[in-house]
Design a protein around this motif. Structure first.
Motif, PDB file in Angstrom:
ATOM      1  N   THR A 157       0.833  -1.206   0.000  1.00 24.86           N
ATOM      2  CA  THR A 157       0.000   0.000   0.000  1.00 24.86           C
ATOM      3  C   THR A 157       0.865   1.251   0.000  1.00 24.86           C
ATOM      4  O   THR A 157       0.580   2.223  -0.708  1.00 24.86           O
ATOM      5  CB  THR A 157      -0.934   0.010   1.220  1.00 24.86           C
ATOM      6  OG1 THR A 157      -1.688  -1.203   1.257  1.00 24.86           O
ATOM      7  CG2 THR A 157      -1.894   1.190   1.167  1.00 24.86           C
ATOM      8  N   CYS A 192      -6.450  -4.188   3.717  1.00 24.21           N
ATOM      9  CA  CYS A 192      -5.324  -5.134   3.686  1.00 24.21           C
ATOM     10  C   CYS A 192      -5.208  -5.878   5.010  1.00 24.21           C
ATOM     11  O   CYS A 192      -4.988  -7.090   5.039  1.00 24.21           O
ATOM     12  CB  CYS A 192      -4.025  -4.392   3.380  1.00 24.21           C
ATOM     13  SG  CYS A 192      -3.829  -3.910   1.648  1.00 24.21           S
ATOM     14  N   SER A 199      -8.532  -7.951  -2.608  1.00 27.87           N
ATOM     15  CA  SER A 199      -9.172  -7.543  -3.864  1.00 27.87           C
ATOM     16  C   SER A 199      -9.889  -6.209  -3.695  1.00 27.87           C
ATOM     17  O   SER A 199      -9.864  -5.358  -4.602  1.00 27.87           O
ATOM     18  CB  SER A 199     -10.154  -8.621  -4.332  1.00 27.87           C
ATOM     19  OG  SER A 199     -11.168  -8.839  -3.363  1.00 27.87           O
ATOM     20  N   THR A 218      -7.264  -3.529  -3.567  1.00 29.15           N
ATOM     21  CA  THR A 218      -6.768  -3.269  -4.919  1.00 29.15           C
ATOM     22  C   THR A 218      -7.748  -2.406  -5.708  1.00 29.15           C
ATOM     23  O   THR A 218      -7.354  -1.506  -6.448  1.00 29.15           O
ATOM     24  CB  THR A 218      -6.531  -4.598  -5.660  1.00 29.15           C
ATOM     25  OG1 THR A 218      -5.591  -5.394  -4.932  1.00 29.15           O
ATOM     26  CG2 THR A 218      -5.988  -4.351  -7.056  1.00 29.15           C
ATOM     27  N   GLU A 254      -6.941   1.116  -7.362  1.00 30.30           N
ATOM     28  CA  GLU A 254      -7.146   1.334  -8.800  1.00 30.30           C
ATOM     29  C   GLU A 254      -8.036   2.551  -9.038  1.00 30.30           C
ATOM     30  O   GLU A 254      -7.815   3.333  -9.972  1.00 30.30           O
ATOM     31  CB  GLU A 254      -7.766   0.090  -9.433  1.00 30.30           C
ATOM     32  CG  GLU A 254      -6.807  -1.091  -9.526  1.00 30.30           C
ATOM     33  CD  GLU A 254      -7.497  -2.359 -10.001  1.00 30.30           C
ATOM     34  OE1 GLU A 254      -8.757  -2.395  -9.991  1.00 30.30           O
ATOM     35  OE2 GLU A 254      -6.792  -3.319 -10.359  1.00 30.30           O
ATOM     36  N   LEU A 258      -0.747  -6.633  -5.312  1.00 29.61           N
ATOM     37  CA  LEU A 258      -0.749  -5.989  -3.994  1.00 29.61           C
ATOM     38  C   LEU A 258      -0.442  -7.014  -2.918  1.00 29.61           C
ATOM     39  O   LEU A 258      -1.011  -8.102  -2.905  1.00 29.61           O
ATOM     40  CB  LEU A 258      -2.108  -5.343  -3.722  1.00 29.61           C
ATOM     41  CG  LEU A 258      -2.287  -4.692  -2.343  1.00 29.61           C
ATOM     42  CD1 LEU A 258      -1.337  -3.502  -2.177  1.00 29.61           C
ATOM     43  CD2 LEU A 258      -3.740  -4.248  -2.138  1.00 29.61           C
TER      44      LEU A 258
END
Length: 485
Positions: A6, A202, A208, A211, A215, A230
């Protein structure tokens, strides 16, 4: 396979449009909460006149709010670490907005106390806004942007002083309560766009989802994420990192891919925000930092909210304790002076933020805090004896500038000390301890001054601030430039 963390992603993206939107949302939360607290300076005297409330019960109006904030700070911190930053933000916003509007309809003083207590519980989630915002900011920018973030609090205090000046000139205090609740209601309408913290996701092994947020950030900022997958970086306390020279030189934390660390992450996820988070605060490496942060937070809250109340109480005490019985027919002028004094001293927060922003990068978090705390002591000292109103306002201006700067740096320092899985819990408990200072300070700022014990009241502030300065010197770690784990 290439991997990134991260922190790698945030560093690559920098501070862009996405973080600016998060800043505005979280900053509006701070603005709304500061307005809810600032109105205590204006509502207390008016309620006392309308319902013939004694000075002791007048100070109770402030104390119940801070009692609610104490409960809220612990509760929202736990909820934030257990169920997510967005969940804690949502319920604290709903409670603050609802109780704020309903308190304007209070039929008597007891119901007003009950509703303002609930407002306090909601406002107790203020620290979640700062922790949430900081988790989107790259480490190298964190200090500067925390100062910018704190400007929203200052804007809120100035807005409330201006609002009181305008509203109370022709309307009742009930309208002031209703108008003050409006900014928080805006947050409720815009809540749907608020993202969850990727750091929190996280820690919860929701890679997911994390992420997806990253994104979204990259798309909004029009930059690319680092290549690869990640990964989750195992929690390592700052104290551990600093005590190991090898880590300081090389950053020596080994990332763990989701596939490799799923079991460990799931175990951590099940404990996150619970007893394990509290135990982490009292681990050998964090115990000293935790206890010192508690006391400094107590002192900062005691001083900051005490200074807000002193602004309205010192001038009144000077008139009442030095004037003869025939000189008490200045109620209208006194109200005008109150709004003016609160407005002027609220402006002091801007130079306080500028000063802290300048010296925090020169001297670090620790030194900045103790310099400003001792500076606050220096400004308060002459107020132990009666001064002219203009000098009193000037001294309170300087003291409040120092107090605001110190509080801002503390809000930056504490989240950097704690790991993600215990950050909101740690900062929440520290904030709750600080609210004890808010509960106690009305007894000093209102109770002692109304009894004409000005010297004793100021000496209490001097003692608390001086000890807090020493505590800052004793902090075991300097967090400037360190990554949040």
């Amino acid at each position: 396979m290439e991997t990134y963390t991260t922190d790698d992603a945030l560093t690559a993206m920098g501070f862009g449009r996405f973080q600016a939107l998060v800043l505005v949302y979280a900053g509006t939360g701070w603005l709304a909460d500061s307005m809810e607290l600032m109105l205590l300076s204006f509502v207390g005297p008016l309620v006392r006149q309308q319902w013939d409330v004694s000075p002791q019960y007048e100070s109770l109006l402030s104390s119940v709010v801070f009692t609610g904030m104490l409960i809220g700070a612990c509760s929202w911190g736990y909820i934030s670490d257990k169920y997510g930053r967005r969940t804690a933000l949502l319920f604290s916003i709903v409670l603050t907005t609802g109780a704020g509007f309903v308190s304007a309809l209070s039929p008597n003083y007891r119901s007003l106390l009950a509703f303002r207590f609930l407002v306090g519980v909601g406002v107790g989630g203020t620290h979640v806004f700062s922790s949430w915002f900081l988790e989107f900011v790259p480490a190298k920018n964190r200090g500067a942007w925390m100062i910018v973030f704190s400007v929203f609090w200052t804007i809120g205090t100035i807005m409330e002083a201006s609002l009181a000046w305008v509203v109370l000139s022709g309307l009742s205090w009930r309208w002031l309560l209703a108008f003050t609740a409006l900014p928080c209601s805006v947050l409720l309408l815009l809540f749907v766009i608020a993202p969850e913290s990727p750091r929190y996701l996280c820690v919860q092994n929701r890679m997911s989802d994390a992420t997806h947020v990253l994104e979204r950030m990259a798309k909004t900022n029009r930059v690319a994420l680092p290549p690869g997958v990640l990964t989750y970086q195992k929690e390592t306390h700052l104290a551990d990192h600093l005590s190991n020279p090898a880590n300081s030189q090389s950053g020596g934390h080994l990332p763990v891919r989701e596939s490799d660390g799923a079991v460990d992450n799931a175990a951590m996820s099940s404990k996150s925000g619970g007893v394990a988070a509290v135990r982490k605060l009292f681990s050998p490496k964090l115990l000293r930092s935790t206890l010192l942060i508690w006391f400094v937070w107590f002192a900062n809250s005691f001083a900051y909210y005490g200074l807000v109340l002193l602004t309205s109480q010192l001038s009144d005490a000077n008139r009442r304790c030095t004037a003869s019985a025939g000189q008490k027919s200045e109620a209208q002028q006194k109200n005008v002076n109150l709004y003016k004094d609160v407005f002027i001293t609220s402006l002091a927060e801007f130079p306080g933020l500028v000063i802290s922003a300048i010296i925090v990068d020169w001297f670090g978090r620790k030194a900045t805090m103790w310099i400003l705390l001792f500076g606050c002591c220096a400004f308060l000292g002459p107020l132990a004896v009666h001064q002219k109103e203009s000098l009193t306002t000037a001294l309170l201006f300087g003291a409040r500038a120092c107090g605001m700067g110190s509080s801002t740096v503390l809000c930056l320092y504490a989240p950097e000390v704690y790991p993600t899985s215990a950050r909101s819990t740690g900062v929440g408990i520290a904030t709750a301890i600080g609210k004890i200072g808010g509960i106690v300070c009305p007894l000093i700022a209102v109770g002692m001054l109304r009894s004409c014990h000005q010297m004793e009241a100021v000496l209490v502030f001097e003692l608390v601030l001086g000890l807090a300065g020493v505590a800052c010197i004793l902090f075991p770690v300097e967090t400037k430039g360190r990554e949040m784990k």
